[in-house]
Enzyme design. Structure first.
Site, PDB file in Angstrom:
ATOM      1  N   ARG A   5      24.022   9.813   5.039  1.00 13.34           N
ATOM      2  CA  ARG A   5      23.324   8.780   4.248  1.00 13.34           C
ATOM      3  C   ARG A   5      21.835   9.065   4.105  1.00 13.34           C
ATOM      4  O   ARG A   5      21.178   8.527   3.233  1.00 13.34           O
ATOM      5  CB  ARG A   5      23.477   7.404   4.912  1.00 13.34           C
ATOM      6  CG  ARG A   5      24.914   6.943   5.040  1.00 13.34           C
ATOM      7  CD  ARG A   5      24.993   5.737   5.925  1.00 13.34           C
ATOM      8  NE  ARG A   5      24.597   6.127   7.294  1.00 13.34           N
ATOM      9  CZ  ARG A   5      24.409   5.273   8.281  1.00 13.34           C
ATOM     10  NH1 ARG A   5      24.542   3.981   8.088  1.00 13.34           N
ATOM     11  NH2 ARG A   5      24.072   5.711   9.486  1.00 13.34           N
ATOM     12  N   GLN A  19      -3.290  -6.746   9.523  1.00 15.50           N
ATOM     13  CA  GLN A  19      -3.448  -6.559   8.084  1.00 15.50           C
ATOM     14  C   GLN A  19      -2.777  -5.251   7.703  1.00 15.50           C
ATOM     15  O   GLN A  19      -2.810  -4.286   8.459  1.00 15.50           O
ATOM     16  CB  GLN A  19      -4.949  -6.496   7.787  1.00 15.50           C
ATOM     17  CG  GLN A  19      -5.351  -6.560   6.354  1.00 15.50           C
ATOM     18  CD  GLN A  19      -6.874  -6.690   6.240  1.00 15.50           C
ATOM     19  OE1 GLN A  19      -7.490  -7.530   6.877  1.00 15.50           O
ATOM     20  NE2 GLN A  19      -7.468  -5.856   5.437  1.00 15.50           N
ATOM     21  N   ASN A  39      -2.711  -2.597   4.335  1.00 17.85           N
ATOM     22  CA  ASN A  39      -3.380  -2.307   3.074  1.00 17.85           C
ATOM     23  C   ASN A  39      -2.634  -1.215   2.318  1.00 17.85           C
ATOM     24  O   ASN A  39      -2.099  -0.291   2.925  1.00 17.85           O
ATOM     25  CB  ASN A  39      -4.816  -1.833   3.331  1.00 17.85           C
ATOM     26  CG  ASN A  39      -5.631  -2.865   4.077  1.00 17.85           C
ATOM     27  OD1 ASN A  39      -5.470  -4.057   3.882  1.00 17.85           O
ATOM     28  ND2 ASN A  39      -6.504  -2.406   4.944  1.00 17.85           N
ATOM     29  N   ARG A  74     -11.646   8.287  -1.091  1.00 17.36           N
ATOM     30  CA  ARG A  74     -11.910   6.927  -0.608  1.00 17.36           C
ATOM     31  C   ARG A  74     -12.451   7.055   0.805  1.00 17.36           C
ATOM     32  O   ARG A  74     -11.892   7.740   1.631  1.00 17.36           O
ATOM     33  CB  ARG A  74     -10.644   6.083  -0.615  1.00 17.36           C
ATOM     34  CG  ARG A  74     -10.166   5.741  -2.018  1.00 17.36           C
ATOM     35  CD  ARG A  74      -9.024   4.731  -1.942  1.00 17.36           C
ATOM     36  NE  ARG A  74      -8.488   4.427  -3.243  1.00 17.36           N
ATOM     37  CZ  ARG A  74      -8.777   3.334  -3.943  1.00 17.36           C
ATOM     38  NH1 ARG A  74      -9.610   2.445  -3.446  1.00 17.36           N
ATOM     39  NH2 ARG A  74      -8.235   3.127  -5.121  1.00 17.36           N
ATOM     40  N   HIS A  90     -14.962   5.067   5.968  1.00 18.81           N
ATOM     41  CA  HIS A  90     -15.283   3.713   6.404  1.00 18.81           C
ATOM     42  C   HIS A  90     -14.925   3.479   7.862  1.00 18.81           C
ATOM     43  O   HIS A  90     -13.984   4.068   8.380  1.00 18.81           O
ATOM     44  CB  HIS A  90     -14.490   2.686   5.578  1.00 18.81           C
ATOM     45  CG  HIS A  90     -14.664   2.839   4.107  1.00 18.81           C
ATOM     46  ND1 HIS A  90     -13.608   2.775   3.243  1.00 18.81           N
ATOM     47  CD2 HIS A  90     -15.764   3.059   3.344  1.00 18.81           C
ATOM     48  CE1 HIS A  90     -14.039   2.929   1.999  1.00 18.81           C
ATOM     49  NE2 HIS A  90     -15.353   3.117   2.047  1.00 18.81           N
ATOM     50  N   LYS A 137      -6.612   2.028  12.809  1.00 17.65           N
ATOM     51  CA  LYS A 137      -5.744   2.109  11.633  1.00 17.65           C
ATOM     52  C   LYS A 137      -4.607   3.083  11.896  1.00 17.65           C
ATOM     53  O   LYS A 137      -4.792   4.098  12.570  1.00 17.65           O
ATOM     54  CB  LYS A 137      -6.523   2.614  10.412  1.00 17.65           C
ATOM     55  CG  LYS A 137      -7.683   1.750  10.002  1.00 17.65           C
ATOM     56  CD  LYS A 137      -8.486   2.404   8.889  1.00 17.65           C
ATOM     57  CE  LYS A 137      -9.700   1.558   8.554  1.00 17.65           C
ATOM     58  NZ  LYS A 137     -10.583   2.221   7.601  1.00 17.65           N
ATOM     59  N   HIS A 159     -12.938   6.721   8.624  1.00 15.00           N
ATOM     60  CA  HIS A 159     -11.728   7.219   7.985  1.00 15.00           C
ATOM     61  C   HIS A 159     -11.936   7.313   6.473  1.00 15.00           C
ATOM     62  O   HIS A 159     -12.511   6.422   5.851  1.00 15.00           O
ATOM     63  CB  HIS A 159     -10.565   6.254   8.271  1.00 15.00           C
ATOM     64  CG  HIS A 159      -9.376   6.491   7.398  1.00 15.00           C
ATOM     65  ND1 HIS A 159      -9.109   5.713   6.293  1.00 15.00           N
ATOM     66  CD2 HIS A 159      -8.418   7.426   7.460  1.00 15.00           C
ATOM     67  CE1 HIS A 159      -8.012   6.163   5.715  1.00 15.00           C
ATOM     68  NE2 HIS A 159      -7.583   7.198   6.402  1.00 15.00           N
ATOM     69  N   TYR A 195      -1.899   1.563   5.029  1.00 11.49           N
ATOM     70  CA  TYR A 195      -2.415   1.552   6.382  1.00 11.49           C
ATOM     71  C   TYR A 195      -2.291   0.196   7.010  1.00 11.49           C
ATOM     72  O   TYR A 195      -2.498  -0.824   6.380  1.00 11.49           O
ATOM     73  CB  TYR A 195      -3.826   2.101   6.560  1.00 11.49           C
ATOM     74  CG  TYR A 195      -4.798   2.148   5.437  1.00 11.49           C
ATOM     75  CD1 TYR A 195      -6.018   1.506   5.536  1.00 11.49           C
ATOM     76  CD2 TYR A 195      -4.542   2.902   4.300  1.00 11.49           C
ATOM     77  CE1 TYR A 195      -6.958   1.605   4.529  1.00 11.49           C
ATOM     78  CE2 TYR A 195      -5.477   3.005   3.294  1.00 11.49           C
ATOM     79  CZ  TYR A 195      -6.682   2.347   3.415  1.00 11.49           C
ATOM     80  OH  TYR A 195      -7.606   2.453   2.416  1.00 11.49           O
ATOM     81  N   LYS A 243     -19.965   2.358  -4.306  1.00 10.49           N
ATOM     82  CA  LYS A 243     -20.334   1.976  -2.937  1.00 10.49           C
ATOM     83  C   LYS A 243     -20.262   3.168  -1.992  1.00 10.49           C
ATOM     84  O   LYS A 243     -21.173   3.393  -1.187  1.00 10.49           O
ATOM     85  CB  LYS A 243     -19.419   0.849  -2.434  1.00 10.49           C
ATOM     86  CG  LYS A 243     -19.712   0.417  -1.007  1.00 10.49           C
ATOM     87  CD  LYS A 243     -18.887  -0.789  -0.609  1.00 10.49           C
ATOM     88  CE  LYS A 243     -17.631  -0.365   0.077  1.00 10.49           C
ATOM     89  NZ  LYS A 243     -16.857  -1.478   0.645  1.00 10.49           N
TER      90      LYS A 243
END
Length: 182
Positions: free
Chosen positions: A23, A46, A48, A59, A62, A72, A119, A132, A167
Protein backbone atom coordinates in the site's frame (compact mmCIF):
# COMPACT_ATOMS: atom_id res chain seq x y z
CA UNK A 1 12.00 8.38 13.72
CA UNK A 2 15.73 8.53 13.24
CA UNK A 3 17.60 11.49 14.77
CA UNK A 4 20.97 12.60 13.38
CA UNK A 5 22.76 15.38 15.25
CA UNK A 6 24.18 18.24 13.18
CA UNK A 7 27.21 20.46 13.76
CA UNK A 8 24.91 22.96 15.54
CA UNK A 9 24.26 21.75 19.10
CA UNK A 10 20.63 20.76 19.61
CA UNK A 11 19.77 20.79 15.88
CA UNK A 12 18.83 17.42 14.41
CA UNK A 13 17.99 15.95 11.04
CA UNK A 14 14.86 13.86 11.56
CA UNK A 15 14.28 11.01 9.13
CA UNK A 16 11.25 8.79 9.03
CA UNK A 17 11.37 5.15 10.05
CA UNK A 18 9.12 3.73 7.35
CA UNK A 19 7.05 0.59 7.74
CA UNK A 20 6.11 -0.34 4.20
CA UNK A 21 4.02 -2.82 2.30
CA UNK A 22 2.17 -2.99 -1.03
CA UNK A 23 0.00 0.00 0.00
CA UNK A 24 2.95 2.31 0.59
CA UNK A 25 4.33 3.07 4.04
CA UNK A 26 3.46 4.34 7.49
CA UNK A 27 5.79 6.47 9.58
CA UNK A 28 5.57 8.59 12.68
CA UNK A 29 6.41 12.18 11.71
CA UNK A 30 6.40 13.60 15.24
CA UNK A 31 6.39 12.21 18.78
CA UNK A 32 6.74 14.42 21.83
CA UNK A 33 8.29 11.58 23.86
CA UNK A 34 10.93 10.77 21.22
CA UNK A 35 11.81 14.45 21.02
CA UNK A 36 12.19 14.59 24.81
CA UNK A 37 14.58 11.61 24.68
CA UNK A 38 16.87 13.79 22.51
CA UNK A 39 16.42 16.90 24.70
CA UNK A 40 14.39 18.55 21.93
CA UNK A 41 11.45 20.83 22.70
CA UNK A 42 8.39 18.84 21.65
CA UNK A 43 5.90 21.60 22.37
CA UNK A 44 3.77 22.51 19.35
CA UNK A 45 1.54 25.58 19.61
CA UNK A 46 1.47 26.64 15.97
CA UNK A 47 1.84 25.04 12.54
CA UNK A 48 2.83 27.17 9.56
CA UNK A 49 2.63 26.49 5.83
CA UNK A 50 4.75 28.40 3.32
CA UNK A 51 3.88 28.19 -0.39
CA UNK A 52 6.52 29.58 -2.75
CA UNK A 53 5.74 30.10 -6.43
CA UNK A 54 9.26 30.76 -7.71
CA UNK A 55 12.45 28.69 -7.70
CA UNK A 56 15.22 30.58 -5.90
CA UNK A 57 12.92 32.24 -3.36
CA UNK A 58 14.60 32.86 0.00
CA UNK A 59 12.60 33.16 3.21
CA UNK A 60 14.37 34.12 6.42
CA UNK A 61 16.65 34.00 8.29
CA UNK A 62 14.36 34.44 11.35
CA UNK A 63 14.42 33.71 15.08
CA UNK A 64 12.78 35.02 18.24
CA UNK A 65 14.44 36.21 21.45
CA UNK A 66 13.22 35.97 25.06
CA UNK A 67 10.66 36.06 26.38
CA UNK A 68 9.30 34.27 23.29
CA UNK A 69 12.03 32.05 21.82
CA UNK A 70 10.77 29.26 19.59
CA UNK A 71 12.03 25.98 18.20
CA UNK A 72 10.83 24.63 14.84
CA UNK A 73 10.43 21.31 13.07
CA UNK A 74 10.68 22.07 9.34
CA UNK A 75 9.62 19.69 6.55
CA UNK A 76 9.32 20.29 2.80
CA UNK A 77 6.05 18.74 1.62
CA UNK A 78 6.21 19.72 -2.05
CA UNK A 79 9.32 20.35 -4.14
CA UNK A 80 12.64 20.84 -2.36
CA UNK A 81 14.56 23.44 -0.38
CA UNK A 82 17.99 24.09 1.00
CA UNK A 83 17.39 24.91 4.65
CA UNK A 84 19.96 27.07 6.43
CA UNK A 85 20.26 27.58 10.17
CA UNK A 86 22.58 29.99 12.00
CA UNK A 87 23.42 29.63 15.69
CA UNK A 88 22.55 32.91 17.42
CA UNK A 89 23.20 31.69 20.99
CA UNK A 90 26.08 33.86 22.28
CA UNK A 91 27.25 31.19 24.74
CA UNK A 92 27.30 28.43 22.11
CA UNK A 93 30.54 26.96 20.78
CA UNK A 94 29.04 27.33 17.27
CA UNK A 95 27.83 30.93 17.66
CA UNK A 96 27.32 32.53 14.20
CA UNK A 97 28.13 29.27 12.41
CA UNK A 98 25.66 27.86 9.91
CA UNK A 99 24.74 24.57 8.30
CA UNK A 100 22.72 23.71 5.21
CA UNK A 101 20.39 20.72 4.88
CA UNK A 102 18.45 19.71 1.79
CA UNK A 103 14.82 18.88 2.52
CA UNK A 104 12.51 17.47 -0.14
CA UNK A 105 9.10 15.91 -0.51
CA UNK A 106 10.50 12.55 -1.61
CA UNK A 107 12.74 11.86 1.40
CA UNK A 108 10.30 13.57 3.78
CA UNK A 109 13.34 14.48 5.92
CA UNK A 110 12.83 17.20 8.54
CA UNK A 111 15.13 19.57 10.40
CA UNK A 112 14.70 20.42 14.08
CA UNK A 113 15.80 24.00 14.76
CA UNK A 114 16.37 24.81 18.46
CA UNK A 115 15.39 28.12 20.01
CA UNK A 116 17.72 31.07 19.29
CA UNK A 117 18.91 29.48 16.05
CA UNK A 118 17.95 31.51 12.99
CA UNK A 119 16.17 29.65 10.21
CA UNK A 120 15.72 30.32 6.51
CA UNK A 121 15.51 28.42 3.25
CA UNK A 122 15.81 28.70 -0.51
CA UNK A 123 13.43 26.91 -2.86
CA UNK A 124 14.95 24.62 -5.49
CA UNK A 125 11.75 24.29 -7.57
CA UNK A 126 8.72 26.37 -8.48
CA UNK A 127 5.58 25.76 -6.38
CA UNK A 128 7.39 24.51 -3.29
CA UNK A 129 5.59 24.08 0.05
CA UNK A 130 7.16 23.97 3.50
CA UNK A 131 5.39 23.03 6.74
CA UNK A 132 6.78 23.88 10.15
CA UNK A 133 5.60 23.13 13.62
CA UNK A 134 6.60 25.81 16.11
CA UNK A 135 6.98 25.67 19.91
CA UNK A 136 5.94 29.29 20.51
CA UNK A 137 3.54 31.84 19.15
CA UNK A 138 4.73 34.43 16.68
CA UNK A 139 5.65 37.49 18.75
CA UNK A 140 6.58 40.43 16.48
CA UNK A 141 8.39 42.41 19.20
CA UNK A 142 10.69 39.42 19.80
CA UNK A 143 11.35 38.68 16.14
CA UNK A 144 14.88 39.14 14.85
CA UNK A 145 16.46 38.34 11.52
CA UNK A 146 19.66 38.05 9.56
CA UNK A 147 20.28 39.06 5.98
CA UNK A 148 20.67 36.10 3.65
CA UNK A 149 23.47 37.96 1.86
CA UNK A 150 25.36 39.07 4.99
CA UNK A 151 29.08 38.67 4.16
CA UNK A 152 29.85 37.92 7.82
CA UNK A 153 27.80 34.71 7.51
CA UNK A 154 29.24 33.63 4.16
CA UNK A 155 26.22 31.54 3.20
CA UNK A 156 26.70 29.97 -0.22
CA UNK A 157 23.12 29.68 -1.45
CA UNK A 158 22.72 27.04 -4.18
CA UNK A 159 21.39 29.56 -6.71
CA UNK A 160 20.92 33.29 -7.06
CA UNK A 161 18.08 34.72 -5.00
CA UNK A 162 15.06 35.25 -7.27
CA UNK A 163 12.56 36.53 -4.71
CA UNK A 164 12.81 37.77 -1.13
CA UNK A 165 10.59 39.93 1.06
CA UNK A 166 11.46 43.57 1.59
CA UNK A 167 11.55 42.92 5.35
CA UNK A 168 14.15 40.16 4.94
CA UNK A 169 16.28 42.44 2.77
CA UNK A 170 16.22 45.14 5.47
CA UNK A 171 17.57 43.19 8.45
CA UNK A 172 20.79 44.79 9.73
CA UNK A 173 24.14 43.28 8.83
CA UNK A 174 26.01 41.65 11.69
CA UNK A 175 28.63 44.39 11.35
CA UNK A 176 25.97 47.03 12.14
CA UNK A 177 25.40 48.02 15.78
CA UNK A 178 21.82 46.67 15.90
CA UNK A 179 21.30 44.01 18.57
CA UNK A 180 20.83 40.50 17.16
CA UNK A 181 20.67 38.72 20.51
CA UNK A 182 18.94 39.37 23.85
Amino acid sequence: MEFTPTDIAGAYIVDLHRIGDERGFFARAFCKNEFAEHNMDGTVVQANLSFNTTKGTVRGLHYQIAPAPESKLVRCIRGSIVDVIVDMRPDSATYLQHIKVELDCESRRALFVPAMVAHGFQTCHDDTEVMYMVSGLYTPECERGLRADDPALGIDWPQSISTQSEKDQQWPLLSEPEEHTP
